[in-house]
Design an enzyme around this catalytic site. Structure first.
Site, mmCIF file in Angstrom:
data_model
loop_
_atom_site.group_PDB
_atom_site.id
_atom_site.type_symbol
_atom_site.label_atom_id
_atom_site.label_comp_id
_atom_site.label_asym_id
_atom_site.label_seq_id
_atom_site.Cartn_x
_atom_site.Cartn_y
_atom_site.Cartn_z
ATOM 1 N N ASP A 99 4.651 -1.709 -13.809
ATOM 2 C CA ASP A 99 5.112 -2.343 -12.573
ATOM 3 C C ASP A 99 5.676 -3.737 -12.845
ATOM 4 O O ASP A 99 6.715 -4.122 -12.307
ATOM 5 C CB ASP A 99 3.947 -2.446 -11.573
ATOM 6 C CG ASP A 99 3.224 -1.126 -11.389
ATOM 7 O OD1 ASP A 99 3.860 -0.082 -11.572
ATOM 8 O OD2 ASP A 99 2.014 -1.150 -11.080
ATOM 9 N N GLY A 146 0.804 -1.223 0.000
ATOM 10 C CA GLY A 146 0.000 0.000 0.000
ATOM 11 C C GLY A 146 0.831 1.265 0.000
ATOM 12 O O GLY A 146 0.307 2.358 0.174
#
Ligand code: GLA
Length: 326
Positions: free
Chosen positions: A140, A89
């Site tokens: 990513d 996160g």
């Protein structure tokens, strides 16, 4: 005969510059960091693939199994252990790292050669997009797979070509600082921006914003979104040049310019992020910017040698890409 466990590691990533460009067929300059997710697969006799550390019916595991099977790789029964030293996160792509580590470990358990990086990145992004319900581009996954020690990688998301770029900073330090902002907005805001880009491309009559040269005639805020994408692509190549010229001042200036563009034109910043950027500047950063999807997550900053980093900042170095360890 007891077979040896298979272990795979996939790093998180930092994106030096080139934000919200991947889904616009643009340019990015990420690097894999040294922190990441490790998945160990212990082979079992039964057919079941279990992961006691993940929630039951975890979408990433389900997705990984479904996508690998669709690619003709059928993982055998095994128990998976997942460990991570990557804060989740915090905008360091922990979910992409989980997908890459899971699929590599399952390929290893199946005795199959993993798909080539671009193909595996696509497979992993389908796990996130189609099974876990999180829209992402390919940044990513490619960053995690293509990482090299001491190097960033220039990605061209149109051609899917990649080129390593030496990350030689002459003692300067890159660090990330978690803004701590609650991430509820992240998914919604991200999808909204993607939709705005799609709409802008449609109005401009181009296939993607990579082909846009000017969005000035578009209704607000679309014109500003286009301006961000165009200037951010330019900043990626300017950053490559700054690295080649060993010019950290220029790199810092580009990080600041990227931040202004993401804050004012792309509008993905929030007050917590602005505070984290200010904390980095107060600590002497040459440049600092919001990183990743926005609406929270971590900021990235470039500090002069021997600067005292702000409290909570983590130094990041370019590490090796994802791999099967044994
Ligand atoms: C998130 C997504 C990436 C990319 C960035 C913005 O991290 O997962 O694919 O779109 O946001 O650059």
């Amino acid at each position: 005969m007891k077979r040896h466990p298979v272990r795979a590691f996939a790093p998180g990533r930092v994106n030096l510059i080139g934000e919200h460009t991947d889904y616009n067929d643009g340019l990015c300059l990420p690097f894999a960091i040294e922190l990441g997710v490790t998945v160990t697969a212990e082979l079992q006799d039964g057919p079941e693939v279990a992961a006691p550390g993940l929630p039951r019916d975890d979408p990433y595991l389900r997705g990984a199994l479904a996508e690998l099977r669709a690619a003709g790789i059928d993982p055998p029964g095994c128990v998976l252990e997942v460990t991570s030293d990557l804060p989740s996160g915090a905008g360091l792509s922990s979910s992409a790292a989980l997908c890459v580590a899971l699929t590599l470990a399952l390929c290893g358990a199946a005795g199959a050669t993993p798909p080539a990086p671009v193909e595996l990145a696509r497979l992993c992004s389908r796990i996130e997009n189609e099974h876990a319900g999180a829209r992402t581009g390919l940044l990513d996954q490619l960053a995690s797979l293509l990482g090299e020690e001491g190097r960033a990688v220039r990605l061209d998301l149109r051609t899917l070509e990649s080129a390593p770029v030496e990350l030689e900073l002459g003692g300067h330090v890159l660090a990330v600082l978690d803004s701590g902002a609650p991430r509820e907005l992240a998914g919604t805001g991200y999808n909204e921006r993607r939709e705005e880009c799609r709409r802008a491309a449609e109005l401009l009559g181009v296939e993607s914003l990579r082909d846009a040269s000017d969005g000035a005639g578009l209704p607000d805020p679309l014109g500003r979104r286009v301006r961000h994408v165009i200037t951010e692509n330019e900043r990626v190549d300017a950053a490559v040049a700054a690295l080649e010229e060993r010019d950290p001042e220029a790199l810092g200036w580009l990080l600041d310019a990227s931040h202004r563009s993401l804050r004012d034109d792309y509008e993905v910043s929030v007050p917590e992020v602005e505070r984290a950027v200010a904390a980095c500047r107060d600590a002497g950063a040459l440049g600092a910017r919001i990183m990743g999807g926005g609406f929270g997550g971590s900021v990235l900053a470039l500090f002069p040698p021997a600067a005292a980093l702000p409290a909570g900042a983590i130094r990041v170095r370019a590490g090796r890409g994802a791999r099967i360890l044994c």
